[in-house]
Design a protein around this motif. Structure first.
Motif, PDB file in Angstrom:
ATOM      1  N   THR A  12       0.844  -1.156  -0.041  1.00 37.88           N
ATOM      2  CA  THR A  12      -0.041   0.088  -0.077  1.00 37.88           C
ATOM      3  C   THR A  12       0.850   1.100   0.003  1.00 37.88           C
ATOM      4  OG1 THR A  12      -1.733  -1.317   1.213  1.00 37.88           O
ATOM      5  CG2 THR A  12      -1.875   1.111   1.111  1.00 37.88           C
ATOM      6  N   LEU A  13       0.673   2.104  -0.943  1.00 32.72           N
ATOM      7  CA  LEU A  13       1.606   3.393  -0.971  1.00 32.72           C
ATOM      8  C   LEU A  13       0.586   4.508  -0.824  1.00 32.72           C
ATOM      9  CD1 LEU A  13       3.648   2.530  -4.149  1.00 32.72           C
ATOM     10  CD2 LEU A  13       4.151   2.083  -1.758  1.00 32.72           C
ATOM     11  N   TYR A  14       0.894   5.362  -0.188  1.00 32.56           N
ATOM     12  CA  TYR A  14       0.100   6.698   0.233  1.00 32.56           C
ATOM     13  C   TYR A  14       0.806   7.878  -0.561  1.00 32.56           C
ATOM     14  CZ  TYR A  14      -2.487   4.075   3.644  1.00 32.56           C
ATOM     15  OH  TYR A  14      -3.248   3.408   4.280  1.00 32.56           O
ATOM     16  N   GLY A  15       0.265   8.760  -0.938  1.00 29.78           N
ATOM     17  CA  GLY A  15       0.750  10.034  -1.401  1.00 29.78           C
ATOM     18  C   GLY A  15       1.880  10.709  -0.568  1.00 29.78           C
ATOM     19  N   GLY A  16       2.801  11.239  -1.140  1.00 26.65           N
ATOM     20  CA  GLY A  16       3.730  11.952  -0.282  1.00 26.65           C
ATOM     21  C   GLY A  16       4.433  11.260   0.740  1.00 26.65           C
ATOM     22  N   GLU A  17       4.573   9.821   0.462  1.00 26.47           N
ATOM     23  CA  GLU A  17       5.619   8.949   1.382  1.00 26.47           C
ATOM     24  C   GLU A  17       6.618   8.291   0.637  1.00 26.47           C
ATOM     25  OE1 GLU A  17       4.027   5.346   3.047  1.00 26.47           O
ATOM     26  OE2 GLU A  17       3.370   4.651   1.321  1.00 26.47           O
ATOM     27  N   ILE A  18       7.519   8.146   1.433  1.00 27.27           N
ATOM     28  CA  ILE A  18       9.027   7.249   0.829  1.00 27.27           C
ATOM     29  C   ILE A  18       8.822   5.893   1.501  1.00 27.27           C
ATOM     30  CG2 ILE A  18      11.293   6.984   0.591  1.00 27.27           C
ATOM     31  CD1 ILE A  18      11.340  10.068   0.513  1.00 27.27           C
ATOM     32  N   HIS A  19       8.354   4.794   0.810  1.00 20.47           N
ATOM     33  CA  HIS A  19       8.055   3.725   1.195  1.00 20.47           C
ATOM     34  C   HIS A  19       9.532   2.584   0.936  1.00 20.47           C
ATOM     35  CE1 HIS A  19       4.834   0.702   2.508  1.00 20.47           C
ATOM     36  NE2 HIS A  19       5.811  -0.126   1.837  1.00 20.47           N
TER      37      HIS A  19
ATOM     38  N   SER B 280       8.606  13.685 -15.416  1.00 18.58           N
ATOM     39  CA  SER B 280       8.154  14.491 -16.558  1.00 18.58           C
ATOM     40  C   SER B 280       6.683  14.076 -17.148  1.00 18.58           C
ATOM     41  CB  SER B 280       9.169  14.562 -17.588  1.00 18.58           C
ATOM     42  OG  SER B 280       9.107  13.247 -18.370  1.00 18.58           O
ATOM     43  N   THR B 281       6.313  12.896 -16.713  1.00 16.90           N
ATOM     44  CA  THR B 281       5.023  12.417 -17.137  1.00 16.90           C
ATOM     45  C   THR B 281       3.924  12.661 -15.936  1.00 16.90           C
ATOM     46  OG1 THR B 281       5.776  10.149 -16.320  1.00 16.90           O
ATOM     47  CG2 THR B 281       5.935  10.585 -18.652  1.00 16.90           C
ATOM     48  N   ASP B 282       4.486  13.192 -15.027  1.00 19.23           N
ATOM     49  CA  ASP B 282       3.618  13.698 -13.773  1.00 19.23           C
ATOM     50  C   ASP B 282       3.026  12.333 -13.422  1.00 19.23           C
ATOM     51  OD1 ASP B 282       3.231  16.319 -14.071  1.00 19.23           O
ATOM     52  OD2 ASP B 282       2.058  15.995 -15.935  1.00 19.23           O
ATOM     53  N   ALA B 283       4.094  11.425 -12.630  1.00 24.34           N
ATOM     54  CA  ALA B 283       3.956  10.269 -12.113  1.00 24.34           C
ATOM     55  C   ALA B 283       3.442  10.479 -10.790  1.00 24.34           C
ATOM     56  CB  ALA B 283       5.235   9.690 -12.097  1.00 24.34           C
ATOM     57  N   ARG B 284       2.701   9.568 -10.326  1.00 23.89           N
ATOM     58  CA  ARG B 284       2.073   9.657  -9.047  1.00 23.89           C
ATOM     59  C   ARG B 284       2.819   8.715  -8.305  1.00 23.89           C
ATOM     60  NH1 ARG B 284      -4.172   8.812  -9.915  1.00 23.89           N
ATOM     61  NH2 ARG B 284      -3.541   7.579 -11.805  1.00 23.89           N
ATOM     62  N   VAL B 285       3.326   7.470  -8.814  1.00 23.28           N
ATOM     63  CA  VAL B 285       4.212   6.529  -8.063  1.00 23.28           C
ATOM     64  C   VAL B 285       5.549   6.514  -8.907  1.00 23.28           C
ATOM     65  CG1 VAL B 285       4.330   4.267  -7.812  1.00 23.28           C
ATOM     66  CG2 VAL B 285       2.167   5.284  -7.505  1.00 23.28           C
ATOM     67  N   LEU B 286       6.786   6.582  -7.814  1.00 23.34           N
ATOM     68  CA  LEU B 286       7.876   6.464  -8.590  1.00 23.34           C
ATOM     69  C   LEU B 286       8.725   5.111  -7.936  1.00 23.34           C
ATOM     70  CD1 LEU B 286      10.210   7.600 -10.261  1.00 23.34           C
ATOM     71  CD2 LEU B 286      10.912   9.106  -8.443  1.00 23.34           C
TER      72      LEU B 286
ATOM     73  N   HIS C 258       5.821  17.245  -3.255  1.00 19.16           N
ATOM     74  CA  HIS C 258       4.862  17.382  -4.221  1.00 19.16           C
ATOM     75  C   HIS C 258       4.004  16.146  -4.362  1.00 19.16           C
ATOM     76  CE1 HIS C 258       6.738  20.424  -6.701  1.00 19.16           C
ATOM     77  NE2 HIS C 258       7.950  19.997  -6.391  1.00 19.16           N
ATOM     78  N   GLY C 259       3.985  15.127  -3.430  1.00 20.67           N
ATOM     79  CA  GLY C 259       2.928  14.324  -3.262  1.00 20.67           C
ATOM     80  C   GLY C 259       3.066  12.953  -3.836  1.00 20.67           C
ATOM     81  N   VAL C 260       4.347  12.867  -4.308  1.00 23.60           N
ATOM     82  CA  VAL C 260       4.524  11.608  -5.266  1.00 23.60           C
ATOM     83  C   VAL C 260       4.866  10.398  -4.112  1.00 23.60           C
ATOM     84  CG1 VAL C 260       6.163  10.300  -6.575  1.00 23.60           C
ATOM     85  CG2 VAL C 260       5.683  12.734  -7.204  1.00 23.60           C
TER      86      VAL C 260
ATOM     87  N   ILE D 130      15.916   7.685   5.294  1.00 22.28           N
ATOM     88  CA  ILE D 130      15.145   8.254   4.170  1.00 22.28           C
ATOM     89  C   ILE D 130      13.558   8.131   4.118  1.00 22.28           C
ATOM     90  CG2 ILE D 130      15.461   6.836   2.287  1.00 22.28           C
ATOM     91  CD1 ILE D 130      15.111  10.617   1.883  1.00 22.28           C
ATOM     92  N   VAL D 131      13.511   6.792   4.774  1.00 19.65           N
ATOM     93  CA  VAL D 131      12.129   6.044   4.438  1.00 19.65           C
ATOM     94  C   VAL D 131      10.982   6.516   5.740  1.00 19.65           C
ATOM     95  CG1 VAL D 131      11.061   3.660   5.024  1.00 19.65           C
ATOM     96  CG2 VAL D 131      12.759   4.358   3.199  1.00 19.65           C
ATOM     97  N   ASP D 132       9.649   6.583   5.104  1.00 18.37           N
ATOM     98  CA  ASP D 132       8.704   6.783   5.976  1.00 18.37           C
ATOM     99  C   ASP D 132       8.063   5.515   6.832  1.00 18.37           C
ATOM    100  OD1 ASP D 132       8.740   9.765   5.841  1.00 18.37           O
ATOM    101  OD2 ASP D 132       7.868   9.101   3.836  1.00 18.37           O
ATOM    102  N   ARG D 133       7.846   4.674   5.661  1.00 19.22           N
ATOM    103  CA  ARG D 133       7.285   3.249   6.320  1.00 19.22           C
ATOM    104  C   ARG D 133       8.019   2.134   5.253  1.00 19.22           C
ATOM    105  NH1 ARG D 133       1.775   1.953   5.456  1.00 19.22           N
ATOM    106  NH2 ARG D 133       2.109   2.700   3.380  1.00 19.22           N
ATOM    107  N   VAL D 134       7.914   1.101   5.938  1.00 18.88           N
ATOM    108  CA  VAL D 134       8.648  -0.270   5.360  1.00 18.88           C
ATOM    109  C   VAL D 134       7.742  -1.351   4.929  1.00 18.88           C
ATOM    110  CG1 VAL D 134      11.105   0.125   5.863  1.00 18.88           C
ATOM    111  CG2 VAL D 134       9.559  -0.902   7.487  1.00 18.88           C
ATOM    112  N   THR D 135       7.801  -1.997   4.060  1.00 15.51           N
ATOM    113  CA  THR D 135       7.384  -3.235   3.780  1.00 15.51           C
ATOM    114  C   THR D 135       8.580  -4.377   3.685  1.00 15.51           C
ATOM    115  OG1 THR D 135       5.212  -2.355   2.654  1.00 15.51           O
ATOM    116  CG2 THR D 135       5.957  -4.682   2.226  1.00 15.51           C
ATOM    117  N   VAL D 136       8.430  -5.464   4.339  1.00 11.85           N
ATOM    118  CA  VAL D 136       9.649  -6.265   4.347  1.00 11.85           C
ATOM    119  C   VAL D 136       8.869  -7.640   4.037  1.00 11.85           C
ATOM    120  CG1 VAL D 136      11.072  -7.741   5.773  1.00 11.85           C
ATOM    121  CG2 VAL D 136      10.229  -5.557   6.528  1.00 11.85           C
TER     122      VAL D 136
END
Lengths: 509, 328
Positions: A39-46, A170-176, A203-205, A220-226
């Protein structure tokens, strides 16, 4: 499953940008993923964590539509997403930057950013001025200052990576998706990458970040999945984690007792002495010793410099510096022929390219190293060769129709036995091995271990590099752990454990 | 039967079958084809292409190519005329000097640049193709130089034990080359370097030295071709050899040696050259215009290579013959 089921993460209440449920994938009967959620939320580094083979790459490839899942659902922005290929995923806002560069070195930064999309057009063709302006805008969003007219090939590796990220957004990605973006960067360059990631976060990515380095995850990470063995074994805010807990979840099993070989131990007189060996950019001032009849392991992540060190010792890296002594005599790291003469043998990782000449016969491959010092106009002695081949085939258990069979027709395990037999025939004092059981089935693996043990008992000093820690724990008397080119730990067989090696290998000292 | 199996396991099998078929066809339809005079002329006419192709075979097995061999051939002719006519070196030492010059230019110029400096063989030999041709024109002043030598006449036109001397030369060159290829460690090195240069280097084989030796051999054999050319026409002409490299490449590839290196050999090349010789001789005996010969030759080259590819892909198969792969 020894671990508790994945914790439900209840810290976020807003709707996720992307949610993947129960993804399953099998390759030829082998489960790569057996029901993974992300699960990925906007504006987080996972952070996505897991050992090699835990299913990370498979999961990321499914998200970016490089491969299709056997089962499972992906929802993007609340609606079911089904992508036929990476282009569709990119159009929907899922962008990926992998370790391999996909840039065109001769083209400018601006051209690379818009590679594959439409550039600004005017009536006379491409409007270069507008293209450059738009490229500069993309870079400005990332707080990057790069010359948009510079050819990408002239940029430094981390700057090239920035261009890749710029192209992705540049393609206005929501998920990187960033798959090990830092593995080849210096500390300073890593910081710059992190700065860009933080800008994207504002920017909410939603960014998926993969790294084997613990300190980067925790920085750097906000949340992790292991992930482990294709399942999610843990998920939650990074604040809930300690390093030990994260490593423990990744490795799983409480470090079980492995059945180690008896023998070894005790004092060895050093046969190979390595001091201050460096390869620019790869290996940094490594010192180690291998005793007669001792097996020393080289542990570390991919790119930690293990292969480069072995290459250097065998004379394959002309830019290597340092002192190497074999049985008390100095050995220059000049070329393979010189290393061979000194009594060093090398089983390289890339069996098909470096280890064997695939179109040639088993016989010719088996004898290639042993006969290399002979006068070249001499006639190969058929009776001698036949007995040498028969001997190797029986002693090493090589399964082949005959000595004349091209080695390309043999299975991976038998090919590897040919490489091993070829080098042991030179009666080396030191045997270097890089990933000796890669691409080899279980039976052949056991046989290769047996052969190495026999060589060790015959007094050969063995230096073996492997990504598989259990293999090192099984084989080695001592283990040297490498991290970014340096030998950061030396562990005896009693001290060494998977957890400890993993900690050192990830730079958590 | 065993012989058939051995032949069937070889990459030149398709061309061998075509060669036999062609030979039988011409023999049955053209009464002027299968006469001893015509067969001798056919073989003698192929002798120069034969020696050049054998040298090129080694170069291609090692994974390279030598575009300069035609220029080398012309250069050798001019050099021989200079040694023999201008300096007055006797014929036999002049021949040996010429061969040494070919080996030296092939080994030191082509071989060193490719094997030691690691330059692209296409670039290097394209450069020497032009360069050697320039030397030829400068040295000869673009004039043909008559050469009167009984030894050379003998090489081209005498008979020994019932066979023309050029046929003996072909046989000797072939047997020596076959011996080097099959029965020396050097022969193995060529295949090892061509099939996997990195693995060969790691095994302690001197890759650079092997490459240099191979280009030296090719240069020497091209120079030998130049001497034979002088013997045939009784003069050193600056114009010879400008297209022979294409014929040689076609013969080598027909014989199953690929551009990729590591596979093939002089046995196949012999069949490739013979195939060309029979095709061209047979067509001209049949009165087919020579331009048609070119069209047929080109088409057959492509067809033979395509056939070989399809056979190895498994699209077509000679499996019943191939089932027992013979010991080599």
């Amino acid at each position: 499953m020894p671990e508790a089921v994945a914790e439900i993460d209840g810290t976020r209440t807003d709707a996720p940008v992307l949610s993947a449920r129960d993804l399953r994938k099998r390759y030829a009967g082998v489960h790569a993923l057996r029901g993974a959620d992300l699960t990925l939320y906007g504006g987080e580094i996972h952070g996505l964590c897991g050992e090699n083979g835990s299913g990370k790459s498979t999961l990321l490839k499914i998200l970016s539509a490089q491969i299709a899942a056997d089962e499972g659902h992906i929802a993007l922005g609340g609606s079911e997403a089904r992508f036929a290929d990476p282009t569709e995923a990119l159009a929907a806002g899922i962008a990926t930057v992998t370790q391999e560069t996909t840039l065109v070195g001769e083209l400018s930064v601006a051209e690379n950013i818009f590679l594959g999309h439409r550039k600004a057009r005017s009536r006379r063709g491409i409007d270069w001025r507008a293209t450059r302006r738009r490229a500069a805008e993309v870079l400005a969003r990332l707080d990057l200052e790069l010359d948009v007219t510079a050819p990408v090939g002239r940029l430094r590796p981390n700057e090239q990576q920035m261009v890749e990220i710029a192209r992705a957004i540049s393609t206005d990605a929501r998920v990187l998706i960033l798959d090990e973006p830092t593995s080849s960067l210096t500390d300073e360059e890593v910081e710059r990458t992190f700065r860009v990631m933080r800008v994207l976060k504002e920017h909410g990515v939603a960014t998926v970040f993969v790294s084997h380095r613990m300190n980067e995850i925790f920085e750097i990470v906000d949340r992790v999945t292991v992930l482990r063995d294709g399942c999610v074994v843990g998920c939650g805010p990074i604040a809930d984690y300690t390093r030990d807990r994260l490593i423990h979840q990744m490795i799983g099993r409480e470090l079980e007792e492995l059945s180690l070989h008896a023998g070894g131990g005790g004092a060895h007189d050093a046969i190979l002495r390595v001091r201050g060996v460096s390869v620019p950019g790869k290996v940094d001032d490594v010192a180690l010793e291998v005793g007669r009849g001792e097996v020393v392991g080289l542990a570390g992540l991919l790119g930690a410099g293990r292969s480069d060190l072995l290459d250097a010792l065998f004379g394959l890296r002309p830019d290597a510096e340092g002192d190497v002594e074999l049985a008390g005599r100095p050995v220059g790291m000049r070329d393979p022929r010189h290393a061979m003469r000194s009594g060093i043998a090398y089983v390289p990782a890339d069996r098909k390219r470096m280890g064997l000449v695939l179109d040639m016969s088993v016989r010719e491959n088996l004898l290639m190293a042993q006969t290399a010092p002979l006068p070249r106009l001499r006639r190969p002695q058929r009776s001698f060769e036949q007995s040498a081949v028969d001997d190797a085939v029986s002693r090493f258990g090589i399964v082949t129709a005959s000595g004349a069979t091209p080695v390309v027709r043999l299975s991976g395990g038998n090919q590897q036995k040919v490489v091993l037999a070829k080098w042991l025939a030179t009666e080396p004092q030191v045997l270097l091995l890089d990933e000796p059981t890669r691409g080899v089935d279980v039976g052949a693996k056991a046989e290769i271990y047996r052969l190495l043990t026999a060589a060790k008992d015959a007094g050969v000093g063995i230096l073996v590099s492997s990504s598989e820690t259990p293999e090192l724990l099984l084989l080695c008397d001592r283990i040297v752990v490498m991290y970014r080119g340096r030998a950061v730990a030396r562990l005896s067989r009693r001290e060494a454990s998977e957890g400890l090696i993993a900690r050192y290998a990830m730079g958590h000292l | 039967m065993r012989l058939v199996r051995v032949a069937a396991s070889q990459r030149f099998f398709v061309v061998l079958v075509l060669l036999v078929a062609l030979f039988v066809l011409f023999s049955l339809t053209q009464e002027r084809f299968f006469t001893s005079a015509n067969i001798e002329a056919l073989l003698t006419g192929a002798s120069i292409l034969w020696v050049v192709s054998i040298g090129l075979t080694f170069v291609m097995v090692i994974g390279g190519f030598d575009l300069s061999l035609g220029s080398m051939l012309a250069l050798a002719g001019v050099a021989f005329a200079a040694f023999y006519n201008d300096i007055g070196v006797p014929a036999l030492p002049a021949i040996l000097l010429t061969l040494a010059l070919g080996a030296l230019l092939g080994g030191v110029v082509n071989g060193m640049l490719i094997g030691r400096l690691g330059l692209s063989f296409l670039v290097v030999t394209l450069g020497t193709l032009i360069l050697f041709r320039g030397v030829v024109n400068l040295w000869s002043d673009t004039k043909t130089d008559q050469v009167l030598s009984s030894l050379l006449d003998g090489l081209a036109f005498d008979k020994l034990v019932g066979l023309p001397v050029p046929v003996w030369i072909m046989l000797a060159t072939f047997l020596v080359a076959l011996h080097v290829q099959r029965s020396t460690y050097f022969g193995r090195d060529i295949y090892a370097v061509g099939g996997g240069q990195d693995a060969a280097r790691l095994s302690g084989i001197r890759v650079g030295r092997t490459i240099i030796a191979v280009y030296a051999i090719a240069g020497m054999l091209a120079a030998f071709g130049g001497v034979l050319q002088v013997a045939r026409i009784g003069a050193a002409s600056p114009l010879v050899g400008d297209a022979i490299i294409f014929d040689a490449a076609a013969a080598v590839m027909l014989g199953g040696t690929s551009f990729a290196g590591g596979i093939g050999g002089v046995g196949g090349t012999a069949i490739g050259v013979l195939f060309f010789a029979v095709l061209q001789n047979g067509l001209s005996v049949s009165g087919v215009e020579s331009f048609w010969q070119q069209i047929i030759t080109g088409a057959i080259l492509i067809a033979a290579v395509a056939l070989d590819r399809m056979q190895r892909d498994g699209s077509i198969s000679f499996r019943r013959l191939r089932r027992t792969r013979a010991e080599t």
